[in-house]
Design an enzyme around this catalytic site. Structure first.
Site, short mmCIF file in Angstrom:
data_model
loop_
_atom_site.label_atom_id
_atom_site.label_comp_id
_atom_site.label_asym_id
_atom_site.label_seq_id
_atom_site.Cartn_x
_atom_site.Cartn_y
_atom_site.Cartn_z
N CYS A 118 11.94 48.03 31.76
CA CYS A 118 10.33 48.48 31.26
C CYS A 118 10.97 49.09 29.44
CB CYS A 118 9.76 49.68 32.24
SG CYS A 118 10.21 52.02 31.28
N GLN B 47 34.28 59.22 28.87
CA GLN B 47 34.23 60.12 30.30
C GLN B 47 34.68 59.45 31.07
OE1 GLN B 47 32.14 57.73 28.85
NE2 GLN B 47 32.57 55.76 30.32
N LYS C 63 27.51 52.48 21.97
CA LYS C 63 28.44 53.34 21.78
C LYS C 63 29.27 52.83 20.71
CE LYS C 63 28.85 54.65 25.73
NZ LYS C 63 28.31 53.54 26.36
N SER C 64 30.63 51.66 21.05
CA SER C 64 31.72 51.30 20.99
C SER C 64 31.45 50.37 19.51
CB SER C 64 32.17 50.36 21.52
OG SER C 64 32.24 50.87 22.60
N ASP D 62 36.56 56.37 22.31
CA ASP D 62 35.64 55.21 23.14
C ASP D 62 36.03 55.84 25.05
OD1 ASP D 62 33.86 54.31 22.81
OD2 ASP D 62 35.38 52.23 23.22
N GLU D 63 35.16 55.46 25.37
CA GLU D 63 34.78 55.70 27.01
C GLU D 63 35.64 56.96 26.96
OE1 GLU D 63 33.32 53.48 28.66
OE2 GLU D 63 33.89 51.69 27.60
N CYS E 39 15.34 53.68 32.92
CA CYS E 39 15.10 55.36 32.82
C CYS E 39 15.00 55.47 34.18
CB CYS E 39 13.12 55.04 32.27
SG CYS E 39 12.67 54.34 33.82
N GLY F 221 25.62 58.14 26.22
CA GLY F 221 24.19 57.58 25.67
C GLY F 221 25.08 56.45 27.40
ZN LIG Z 1 12.38 51.92 32.92
#
Ligand SMILES: [Zn+2]
Length: 192
Positions: free
Chosen positions: A148, A90, A15-16, A87-88, A182, A9
């Site tokens: 947004c 990446q 996530k954690s 965790d983490e 986004c 995500g």
């Molecule tokens: Zn947005």
């Protein structure tokens, strides 16, 4: 059959918190979990910690750690481990992901990795790429865009109210902040 999971995500997608809830579910059933976190994550200090204030002790993984050997030494000590939670993820090296895959297949212990998919420079993290290649199950942990109400898919780095699009991909803590966005808002952030 045990599986290798990658639950990915953006920043602020809990996530954690998701990891700690999963650990808690195992523990309330009397089962044991092994929590791992990369040492490079300077916020960690031997804990998985959430913005909501929950924390749990975790073993630190540095670049040279062989996670397969680490897990084997727990088994030698007769530590019964029902699930490994990372965790983490990446921030790990790709070899660490290979070692986690080997644990799943050798010992039948499920491994659930939580982490970011792409960096703020729009590149897959090496470890995340390896997880896309090796995981049995991929799951997106969703959250909304900071600006947004679209689903957030990317991470925007902001320093002094300005978006930053270039730099070191592994960059944590400090004065900068990261927000979930986004793609449209990544390119056109409405920073006040
Ligand atoms: Zn947005």
């Amino acid at each position: 059959m045990a599986k290798l999971f990658f639950k990915y995500g953006t920043v602020f997608s809990a996530k954690s918190l998701n990891l700690i809830a999963t650990a808690h579910n195992y523990q309330t059933q009397g089962k044991e979990v092994l929590l791992l976190i990369p040492k490079i994550d300077t916020r960690s200090d031997g804990y998985v910690a959430t913005r909501a204030g929950f924390k749990m002790p975790a073993e630190l993984i540095d670049d040279d750690t062989d996670i397969f050997d680490l897990y084997a030494s727990h088994r030698d000590k007769k530590d019964n481990i029902d699930c490994i939670l990372v965790d983490e993820c990446q921030m790990l090296k790709t070899k660490h992901i290979d070692q986690l895959r080997e644990i799943v297949d050798t010992y039948g212990t499920p491994v659930i990795c939580y982490g970011l998919r792409v960096s703020y420079t729009l590149e897959l993290f090496d470890a995340s790429k390896r997880l896309f290649e090796l995981a049995d199950k991929l799951e997106e942990i969703k959250t909304v865009c900071w600006f947004c109400n679209n689903k957030a898919t990317h991470n925007l780095k902001i320093v002094d109210d300005k978006p930053i699009y270039e730099g070191d991909s592994i960059d944590i803590g400090g004065l900068e902040k990261f927000v979930p966005v986004c793609y449209h808002c990544y390119k056109n952030p409405k920073i006040e």
